[in-house]
Design a protein around this motif. Sequence first.
Motif, mmCIF file in Angstrom:
data_model
loop_
_atom_site.group_PDB
_atom_site.id
_atom_site.type_symbol
_atom_site.label_atom_id
_atom_site.label_comp_id
_atom_site.label_asym_id
_atom_site.label_seq_id
_atom_site.Cartn_x
_atom_site.Cartn_y
_atom_site.Cartn_z
ATOM 1 N N VAL A 56 -63.154 44.646 -11.240
ATOM 2 C CA VAL A 56 -61.961 43.803 -11.127
ATOM 3 C C VAL A 56 -60.703 44.441 -12.443
ATOM 4 O O VAL A 56 -61.205 44.830 -13.333
ATOM 5 N N MET A 57 -59.406 44.256 -12.099
ATOM 6 C CA MET A 57 -58.345 44.919 -12.294
ATOM 7 C C MET A 57 -57.916 43.702 -13.159
ATOM 8 O O MET A 57 -57.492 42.653 -13.091
ATOM 9 N N ALA A 58 -56.949 44.195 -14.526
ATOM 10 C CA ALA A 58 -56.723 42.472 -15.508
ATOM 11 C C ALA A 58 -55.072 43.599 -16.561
ATOM 12 O O ALA A 58 -54.965 45.056 -16.413
ATOM 13 N N LEU A 59 -53.994 42.512 -16.464
ATOM 14 C CA LEU A 59 -52.765 42.894 -16.876
ATOM 15 C C LEU A 59 -52.077 43.996 -16.669
ATOM 16 O O LEU A 59 -51.291 45.278 -16.590
ATOM 17 N N ARG A 60 -52.426 44.175 -14.749
ATOM 18 C CA ARG A 60 -51.842 45.138 -14.279
ATOM 19 C C ARG A 60 -50.029 45.325 -14.116
ATOM 20 O O ARG A 60 -49.743 46.207 -13.920
ATOM 21 N N ARG A 61 -49.267 44.245 -14.661
ATOM 22 C CA ARG A 61 -47.690 43.685 -15.266
ATOM 23 C C ARG A 61 -47.637 44.313 -15.614
ATOM 24 O O ARG A 61 -46.552 45.451 -16.233
ATOM 25 N N HIS A 62 -48.313 45.105 -17.392
ATOM 26 C CA HIS A 62 -48.156 45.773 -18.182
ATOM 27 C C HIS A 62 -48.669 47.516 -17.948
ATOM 28 O O HIS A 62 -48.848 48.352 -19.016
ATOM 29 N N VAL A 63 -49.523 48.129 -16.807
ATOM 30 C CA VAL A 63 -49.676 49.457 -16.293
ATOM 31 C C VAL A 63 -48.147 49.733 -17.371
ATOM 32 O O VAL A 63 -47.884 49.644 -15.770
ATOM 33 N N PRO A 64 -48.648 51.678 -17.824
ATOM 34 C CA PRO A 64 -47.433 52.035 -17.302
ATOM 35 C C PRO A 64 -47.341 52.684 -16.473
ATOM 36 O O PRO A 64 -48.179 53.745 -16.136
ATOM 37 N N ASP A 65 -45.730 53.161 -16.414
ATOM 38 C CA ASP A 65 -45.183 54.148 -15.225
ATOM 39 C C ASP A 65 -44.658 55.713 -15.069
ATOM 40 O O ASP A 65 -44.120 55.870 -14.963
ATOM 41 N N ASP A 66 -45.116 55.847 -16.990
ATOM 42 C CA ASP A 66 -44.103 57.121 -16.771
ATOM 43 C C ASP A 66 -45.756 58.564 -17.419
ATOM 44 O O ASP A 66 -45.083 59.077 -17.388
ATOM 45 N N ARG A 67 -47.063 57.946 -16.495
ATOM 46 C CA ARG A 67 -47.851 59.383 -17.222
ATOM 47 C C ARG A 67 -48.239 59.713 -15.928
ATOM 48 O O ARG A 67 -47.575 59.427 -14.467
ATOM 49 N N GLY A 68 -48.548 61.193 -15.727
ATOM 50 C CA GLY A 68 -48.776 61.702 -14.771
ATOM 51 C C GLY A 68 -50.057 62.540 -14.689
ATOM 52 O O GLY A 68 -50.590 63.208 -16.183
ATOM 53 N N GLN B 52 -46.135 67.931 -12.069
ATOM 54 C CA GLN B 52 -46.725 66.828 -11.724
ATOM 55 C C GLN B 52 -47.873 67.042 -10.471
ATOM 56 O O GLN B 52 -46.808 67.206 -9.073
ATOM 57 N N LEU B 53 -49.051 66.321 -10.347
ATOM 58 C CA LEU B 53 -49.818 66.840 -9.166
ATOM 59 C C LEU B 53 -49.570 65.312 -8.232
ATOM 60 O O LEU B 53 -48.682 64.858 -7.524
ATOM 61 N N VAL B 54 -49.541 63.940 -9.051
ATOM 62 C CA VAL B 54 -49.622 62.370 -9.009
ATOM 63 C C VAL B 54 -49.161 61.538 -10.275
ATOM 64 O O VAL B 54 -49.432 62.114 -11.043
ATOM 65 N N PRO B 55 -48.683 60.750 -10.200
ATOM 66 C CA PRO B 55 -48.727 59.803 -11.242
ATOM 67 C C PRO B 55 -50.374 59.633 -11.836
ATOM 68 O O PRO B 55 -51.180 59.679 -10.953
ATOM 69 N N MET B 56 -50.172 58.749 -12.853
ATOM 70 C CA MET B 56 -50.683 58.921 -13.873
ATOM 71 C C MET B 56 -51.491 57.320 -13.558
ATOM 72 O O MET B 56 -50.822 56.680 -14.318
ATOM 73 N N GLN B 57 -52.488 56.922 -13.387
ATOM 74 C CA GLN B 57 -52.420 55.355 -12.796
ATOM 75 C C GLN B 57 -53.739 55.150 -13.860
ATOM 76 O O GLN B 57 -55.086 55.461 -13.735
ATOM 77 N N MET B 58 -53.840 53.875 -14.897
ATOM 78 C CA MET B 58 -54.403 53.400 -15.392
ATOM 79 C C MET B 58 -54.906 52.080 -15.821
ATOM 80 O O MET B 58 -53.161 51.400 -15.536
ATOM 81 N N ALA B 59 -55.693 51.075 -15.542
ATOM 82 C CA ALA B 59 -55.989 50.249 -14.872
ATOM 83 C C ALA B 59 -57.068 49.494 -16.228
ATOM 84 O O ALA B 59 -58.120 50.014 -16.841
ATOM 85 N N LEU B 60 -56.926 48.488 -16.896
ATOM 86 C CA LEU B 60 -57.908 47.533 -17.967
ATOM 87 C C LEU B 60 -58.708 46.742 -16.653
ATOM 88 O O LEU B 60 -58.499 46.215 -15.940
ATOM 89 N N CYS B 61 -60.134 47.130 -16.592
ATOM 90 C CA CYS B 61 -60.677 46.329 -16.019
ATOM 91 C C CYS B 61 -62.413 46.156 -16.881
ATOM 92 O O CYS B 61 -63.099 46.138 -17.580
#
Length: 342
Positions: free
Chosen positions: A282-294, A184-193
């Motif tokens: 602008v981002m939305a639903l950040r509290r639901h962003v998955p945190d197990d991706r990379g 893993q290089l870095v975690p993968m952040q996905m955002a609804l925007c």
Amino acid sequence: MDQLDASQHAFRVGLPNPADALSTCFSTSYAGIIAFMAVATEGSFAKAGERLGIGRSAVSRNVQKLESQLSTRLFLRTTRSTHLTREGERFFENCNQGVTHIVDAMNDMLDLRAGPPRGLLRVSSSVGFGRKVVAPLLSRFCEAYPDIAVDLMLDDKAADFAAEQIDVSFRDGCIEDSSIIAKQLVPMQMALCAAPIYVQKHGLPATLDELAQHECINLRSSGGRVFEWEFKVDGHLRKYLPTARLTFNDADLVLRAVLEGHGIAQLPGYEIGDHLARNELVMALRRHVPDDRGHYICYLCRQHLPSRIRVFVDFMTEQIRALNLLCLDDFYLDSPKGVHQA
């Protein structure tokens, strides 16, 4: 000198390795040729046996079997000396060419492993990550390693290392393939925007159920599959395939449509960080962003890794981790400056 060093030394000087396991499992002709070459080089059966780590009688038997197989006498032997016959001289010249090629091939492989990095490197990556992150780093890598040529292929499907002769692959998401090494290089952040102009007209979804009320923009893979949006709800992964007004097979077109205010989309952090910093998204639903991706750099095996692959993995790991790809925490959740939070 340990066994591995002895093996490498023996091949580098053009002589068989005494501990070479191949001599015990190949056919009689192989053992005979090895014995023949050793006797011709050393000038005696006894010295050949010492060089090969076997007895004089074993060398003699192997040469006799070879002579029988060829129906040709290769040596003139007396109690005082051993000389090649004319046929033996011809056979030695022909065999010596093959030995030279084998030695050169061995040394070339050893140099690939331990020598200066060189050769062709075939690299695959997902389209978005390859275009935005990997490709901009290649010029710097090529300056550092001028003897390595890089062939970069962008495709959102997982690379087939064997069929496509891939050396290194960049993959996103979760890696479930146990046959590869995934670092893993870095975690993968996905955002609804969405763009501020869209937010002013339509607001932002406060829950996943409200997504059905919004104009969604989808991304289709090169294989034709539409990517599902992923969210984390109460510790569990929840996938959502929105009904989209617009669907593209290019991530850049999805981003452009979002920036122009045509709808909302789920995009990776590395694609939107600069736009968030300029208040263009602008981002939305950040509290639901998955945190197990990379974001991962992948290759087949840790053992016997050619130096060109080793230096590429190390270089890309250091350079990518130094980038500001984990940028979503820097921005205010669900509302840009000057835009009322929905």
